[in-house]
Design a protein around this motif. Structure first.
Motif, mmCIF file in Angstrom:
data_model
loop_
_atom_site.group_PDB
_atom_site.id
_atom_site.type_symbol
_atom_site.label_atom_id
_atom_site.label_comp_id
_atom_site.label_asym_id
_atom_site.label_seq_id
_atom_site.Cartn_x
_atom_site.Cartn_y
_atom_site.Cartn_z
ATOM 1 N N PHE A 1 -21.558 27.968 42.685
ATOM 2 C CA PHE A 1 -21.506 28.246 41.252
ATOM 3 C C PHE A 1 -20.200 27.798 40.602
ATOM 4 C CE2 PHE A 1 -20.587 30.834 37.512
ATOM 5 C CZ PHE A 1 -21.722 30.578 36.759
ATOM 6 N N ASP A 2 -19.091 28.420 40.971
ATOM 7 C CA ASP A 2 -17.840 28.198 40.239
ATOM 8 C C ASP A 2 -17.406 26.735 40.223
ATOM 9 O OD1 ASP A 2 -16.444 31.276 40.052
ATOM 10 O OD2 ASP A 2 -17.941 30.953 41.602
ATOM 11 N N LEU A 3 -17.384 26.106 41.385
ATOM 12 C CA LEU A 3 -16.946 24.711 41.422
ATOM 13 C C LEU A 3 -17.940 23.755 40.765
ATOM 14 C CD1 LEU A 3 -14.999 24.131 44.733
ATOM 15 C CD2 LEU A 3 -14.197 23.887 42.385
ATOM 16 N N PRO A 4 -19.244 23.877 40.994
ATOM 17 C CA PRO A 4 -20.163 23.017 40.242
ATOM 18 C C PRO A 4 -20.024 23.195 38.732
ATOM 19 C CG PRO A 4 -21.298 23.995 42.100
ATOM 20 C CD PRO A 4 -19.955 24.656 42.034
ATOM 21 N N LEU A 5 -19.802 24.429 38.291
ATOM 22 C CA LEU A 5 -19.605 24.681 36.866
ATOM 23 C C LEU A 5 -18.371 23.961 36.348
ATOM 24 C CD1 LEU A 5 -20.406 26.418 34.298
ATOM 25 C CD2 LEU A 5 -18.691 28.050 35.132
ATOM 26 N N LEU A 6 -17.272 24.022 37.106
ATOM 27 C CA LEU A 6 -16.031 23.385 36.670
ATOM 28 C C LEU A 6 -16.096 21.868 36.775
ATOM 29 C CD1 LEU A 6 -13.458 25.914 38.151
ATOM 30 C CD2 LEU A 6 -13.976 25.514 35.730
ATOM 31 N N GLU A 7 -16.824 21.358 37.746
ATOM 32 C CA GLU A 7 -17.034 19.914 37.818
ATOM 33 C C GLU A 7 -17.853 19.437 36.622
ATOM 34 O OE1 GLU A 7 -17.099 19.451 42.720
ATOM 35 O OE2 GLU A 7 -18.937 19.246 41.552
ATOM 36 N N LEU A 8 -18.914 20.159 36.300
ATOM 37 C CA LEU A 8 -19.755 19.773 35.177
ATOM 38 C C LEU A 8 -19.012 19.917 33.857
ATOM 39 C CD1 LEU A 8 -22.544 18.771 34.328
ATOM 40 C CD2 LEU A 8 -23.284 21.164 34.173
ATOM 41 N N ALA A 9 -18.141 20.934 33.769
ATOM 42 C CA ALA A 9 -17.333 21.093 32.554
ATOM 43 C C ALA A 9 -16.381 19.912 32.389
ATOM 44 C CB ALA A 9 -16.555 22.406 32.611
ATOM 45 N N ALA A 10 -15.802 19.442 33.496
ATOM 46 C CA ALA A 10 -14.933 18.262 33.415
ATOM 47 C C ALA A 10 -15.736 17.047 32.961
ATOM 48 C CB ALA A 10 -14.288 18.001 34.773
ATOM 49 N N PHE A 11 -16.942 16.904 33.463
ATOM 50 C CA PHE A 11 -17.843 15.826 33.040
ATOM 51 C C PHE A 11 -18.132 15.934 31.548
ATOM 52 C CE2 PHE A 11 -22.313 14.728 32.152
ATOM 53 C CZ PHE A 11 -22.351 13.398 32.540
ATOM 54 N N ARG A 12 -18.444 17.133 31.115
ATOM 55 C CA ARG A 12 -18.813 17.377 29.717
ATOM 56 C C ARG A 12 -17.658 17.097 28.770
ATOM 57 N NH1 ARG A 12 -22.114 22.603 27.655
ATOM 58 N NH2 ARG A 12 -21.892 22.329 25.410
ATOM 59 N N TYR A 13 -16.447 17.498 29.152
ATOM 60 C CA TYR A 13 -15.301 17.398 28.244
ATOM 61 C C TYR A 13 -14.464 16.144 28.471
ATOM 62 C CZ TYR A 13 -16.548 22.278 27.465
ATOM 63 O OH TYR A 13 -17.222 23.446 27.181
ATOM 64 N N GLY A 14 -14.920 15.253 29.337
ATOM 65 C CA GLY A 14 -14.224 13.985 29.524
ATOM 66 C C GLY A 14 -12.903 14.114 30.249
#
Length: 284
Positions: free
Chosen positions: A115-128
């Protein structure tokens, strides 16, 4: 206080659904308010899976707390990123930039692999946000930071305790913390975060995240005893030091006061008249 560099980042994330994203993808073309879309999706999940927790791919972080720990396992600081604004894109950037600035310390979580790391990876993807050090692909697959079995890059304590999912860890972090006399859940659980956020209780969410990080830190210490990196006596000394750390800051951080109010006692069997670990070994 230790002068050693930061070697571990113990962390936890709390998140909520992105209402616009849910409405756009789950109910395209329907005249539905974003928050109502989240409510409908939660109801559908509850009816089908008996849980209304929306998948992380539809979520954004709203609280991100990091405990900085040295190579000798001492707690140096606990930081709620982007306090008091808690902007998702800023928290995400601070997390990954901090990991890089501290020379890629081991990330420590409880069930963060799923959960936590996939969320933060996807957030980095989302926010460039670029995180090339985390996506390093030059080495052998098992040595890359994102490899499931690379515990030098990310130590998921739940995976350690279950041999990478070979068993189910019923009770989660709450159980692991309570085994050690630590508070665990104090009236709030992750499933409540969405409703707390809608109620404007963001600080309550952040405080809950802080306490989860503290529980994770103490579970982390005991796993160091378990694998032989830390003597039990030294672990208990570190626990006492951490308690003093919280006591010295509880006027500035009310969450620490509540945590200490629920602090329990670990019943150390080696101090209760039982044989020592060495004496209880089988005779040769």
């Amino acid at each position: 206080m230790s002068t050693q560099p930061i070697r571990y980042m113990v962390f936890d994330v709390e998140s909520v659904a992105d209402p616009q994203l849910v409405a756009r993808l789950r109910y395209p073309g329907q005249d539905i308010a974003p928050e109502e879309a989240v409510r409908r999706y939660r109801a559908e999940l509850m009816a089908k899976y008996d849980t209304d927790f929306i998948p992380y791919s539809f979520q954004i972080p709203v609280a991100l707390v990091v405990a900085k720990v040295t190579a000798d396992f001492r707690l140096v600081d606990v930081v709620a990123l982007d306090e008091p604004h808690y902007r998702p894109h800023v928290m995400t950037q601070l997390f990954w930039r901090g990991w890089q600035a501290y020379r890629q310390p081991t990330l420590v979580s409880f069930n963060g692999r799923s959960f936590d790391l996939p969320l933060l990876e996807l957030a980095a993807f989302r926010y460039g946000i670029s995180i090339p050090g985390w996506f390093e692909t030059a080495g052998r697959p098992q040595d890359q930071p994102r490899s499931r079995y690379n515990m030098q890059a990310h130590l998921d304590l739940c995976e350690l305790l279950t041999n990478f999912g070979s068993a189910r860890f019923y009770g989660g972090l709450n159980l692991a913390a309570n085994l050690l006399g630590k508070p665990g859940k104090m009236g709030i659980e992750g499933s409540m975060v969405q409703d707390l956020y809608w109620a404007g209780e963001l600080q309550t969410i952040v405080d809950y995240c802080r306490c989860d990080v503290l529980d994770t830190y103490f579970v982390f210490l005991r796993t160091r005893v378990l694998i032989g990196e830390l003597p039990l006596e030294e672990e208990q000394k570190l626990v006492r030091e951490a308690r003093s750390f919280l006591e010295s800051r509880m006027d500035q951080v009310p969450a620490y006061r509540k945590y200490l109010e629920h602090w329990g006692t670990w019943p150390n069997p080696w101090e209760q008249g039982q044989p020592t670990q060495e004496a209880s070994s089988p005779a040769e």
